[in-house]
Scaffold this motif. Structure first.
Motif, mmCIF file in Angstrom:
data_model
loop_
_atom_site.group_PDB
_atom_site.id
_atom_site.type_symbol
_atom_site.label_atom_id
_atom_site.label_comp_id
_atom_site.label_asym_id
_atom_site.label_seq_id
_atom_site.Cartn_x
_atom_site.Cartn_y
_atom_site.Cartn_z
ATOM 1 N N VAL A 195 45.075 42.781 41.419
ATOM 2 C CA VAL A 195 44.569 42.852 40.040
ATOM 3 C C VAL A 195 43.938 41.527 39.637
ATOM 4 O O VAL A 195 42.868 41.485 39.023
ATOM 5 C CB VAL A 195 45.697 43.239 39.064
ATOM 6 N N ALA A 196 44.589 40.419 39.983
ATOM 7 C CA ALA A 196 44.101 39.103 39.569
ATOM 8 C C ALA A 196 42.728 38.792 40.174
ATOM 9 O O ALA A 196 41.845 38.280 39.486
ATOM 10 C CB ALA A 196 45.112 38.026 39.949
ATOM 11 N N ILE A 197 42.533 39.114 41.457
ATOM 12 C CA ILE A 197 41.257 38.803 42.104
ATOM 13 C C ILE A 197 40.238 39.921 41.925
ATOM 14 O O ILE A 197 39.064 39.738 42.258
ATOM 15 C CB ILE A 197 41.454 38.507 43.603
ATOM 16 N N GLY A 198 40.689 41.074 41.398
ATOM 17 C CA GLY A 198 39.759 42.165 41.141
ATOM 18 C C GLY A 198 39.343 42.923 42.380
ATOM 19 O O GLY A 198 38.173 43.264 42.559
ATOM 20 N N PHE A 199 40.301 43.218 43.276
ATOM 21 C CA PHE A 199 40.017 43.977 44.492
ATOM 22 C C PHE A 199 40.822 45.272 44.463
ATOM 23 O O PHE A 199 42.033 45.245 44.268
ATOM 24 C CB PHE A 199 40.374 43.152 45.732
ATOM 25 N N LYS A 200 40.123 46.403 44.671
ATOM 26 C CA LYS A 200 40.773 47.710 44.501
ATOM 27 C C LYS A 200 41.478 47.756 43.140
ATOM 28 O O LYS A 200 42.609 48.233 42.999
ATOM 29 C CB LYS A 200 41.790 47.970 45.614
ATOM 30 N N THR A 201 40.793 47.262 42.122
ATOM 31 C CA THR A 201 41.436 46.920 40.853
ATOM 32 C C THR A 201 42.005 48.130 40.137
ATOM 33 O O THR A 201 43.150 48.093 39.661
ATOM 34 C CB THR A 201 40.434 46.200 39.923
ATOM 35 N N LYS A 202 41.233 49.191 40.016
ATOM 36 C CA LYS A 202 41.703 50.344 39.252
ATOM 37 C C LYS A 202 42.922 50.983 39.902
ATOM 38 O O LYS A 202 43.878 51.365 39.207
ATOM 39 C CB LYS A 202 40.572 51.366 39.092
ATOM 40 N N LEU A 203 42.894 51.090 41.226
ATOM 41 C CA LEU A 203 44.036 51.670 41.938
ATOM 42 C C LEU A 203 45.268 50.780 41.803
ATOM 43 O O LEU A 203 46.370 51.268 41.524
ATOM 44 C CB LEU A 203 43.679 51.864 43.413
ATOM 45 N N LYS A 265 31.555 41.980 43.390
ATOM 46 C CA LYS A 265 30.819 41.249 44.416
ATOM 47 C C LYS A 265 30.527 42.112 45.629
ATOM 48 O O LYS A 265 29.524 41.928 46.310
ATOM 49 C CB LYS A 265 31.598 39.998 44.839
ATOM 50 N N LYS A 266 31.434 43.084 45.914
ATOM 51 C CA LYS A 266 31.208 43.973 47.065
ATOM 52 C C LYS A 266 29.905 44.739 46.911
ATOM 53 O O LYS A 266 29.262 45.063 47.917
ATOM 54 C CB LYS A 266 32.377 44.964 47.181
ATOM 55 N N LYS A 267 29.500 45.030 45.680
ATOM 56 C CA LYS A 267 28.267 45.767 45.455
ATOM 57 C C LYS A 267 27.044 44.943 45.873
ATOM 58 O O LYS A 267 26.004 45.480 46.210
ATOM 59 C CB LYS A 267 28.154 46.165 43.976
ATOM 60 N N GLU A 268 27.197 43.589 45.847
ATOM 61 C CA GLU A 268 26.086 42.725 46.234
ATOM 62 C C GLU A 268 26.031 42.511 47.734
ATOM 63 O O GLU A 268 25.013 42.100 48.281
ATOM 64 C CB GLU A 268 26.238 41.358 45.521
#
Length: 269
Positions: A195-203, A265-268
């Motif tokens: 959650v803190a780094i924003g990876f797989k955030t919603k899950l 960032k993954k989208k970029e």
């Protein structure tokens, strides 16, 4: 391959949950988030004399100033909750509630209690996410108009909100050698880092909501304690603070992690 399939299934479930609840989730999130302020404001009304006497005894400030303190808490919290729920002047309401947190942190000497300080900071993180949501709504009328970096403040509010929210979970870690505690610490730490780094955030945020809600119901069941016992008020306070953090996490699920995140960032890449 099986692990990837499991992760994909879990992400599909989170996306499906968001599609089904997208009309209601932000309202539920806001109600949960302001619940601790609502409960505390009502408590100030019913425990006016006890709160006034406590502040007077702690700070030796006299009945008048102690009464002003109780009134500011009562009026500030209830009016802020009404504004948030009615979607009017949300930014001013958030700043007012930030002030209440700061005032209570000093008045109740929370600065010297690390656990309560971290939970108050987590509560502030939820308010930051609410501020970010209100900025998004305020700019929706200009949708489609190209602008330069207009959302940067919102993105950094979302980052700050996510980081502060995870402080709540740090107060739940148990440092003992039982298998359940070790497993809970490992899984919980992994989720709060995501959650803190924003990876797989919603899950990750949705999983934390389920986990925290279960812990809250089990450990903070204030309704099982007679109202005249001090433990009743303590558990009740803990319960609604936890519900507010759940509200903040639901906002993360509803709004996403924001621009300053690995998911973005993954989208970029």
């Amino acid at each position: 391959m099986g692990q990837n399939d499991l992760m994909s299934t879990a992400e599909d479930f989170a996306d499906q949950f968001l599609r089904v609840t997208k009309q209601y989730l932000p309202h539920v999130a806001r109600l949960c988030l302001i619940s601790t302020f609502l409960e505390d404001g009502i408590r100030m009304w019913f425990q006016w004399s006890e709160q006034r006497d406590y502040i007077d005894a702690t700070w030796s400030c006299g009945y008048f100033l102690a009464s002003i303190f109780v009134f500011l808490n009562l009026f500030g919290q209830l009016s802020g909750c009404i504004l948030v729920l009615s979607r009017n002047f949300v930014q001013y309401a958030c700043f007012g509630l930030f002030g209440i947190i700061a005032l209570q942190t000093i008045a109740y000497s929370i600065l010297w209690d690390l656990k309560f300080l971290m939970r108050n900071l987590a509560l502030g993180g939820g308010l930051l996410l609410l501020l970010a949501e209100s900025r998004s709504e305020g700019k929706s009328m200009f949708a489609g108009v190209p602008t330069m970096r207009e959302s940067s403040p919102k993105q950094y509010m979302q980052l700050g909100g996510r980081v502060l929210l995870v402080l709540m979970f740090m107060t739940l870690l148990h440092f003992d050698v039982s298998f359940f505690s070790i497993l809970q610490n490992i899984v919980g730490t992994a989720l709060i880092i995501l959650v803190a780094i924003g990876f797989k955030t919603k899950l990750a945020a949705l999983t934390l909501v389920i986990w925290l809600f279960a812990i809250n119901i089990y450990f903070n069941a204030f309704w099982t304690i007679p109202a005249y016992k001090p433990m009743h008020d303590f558990l009740k306070y803990d319960f609604f603070q936890t519900m507010s953090v759940i509200g903040g996490l639901l906002l993360v699920v509803a709004l996403g992690p924001g621009g300053v995140s690995m998911d973005e960032k993954k989208k970029e890449w």
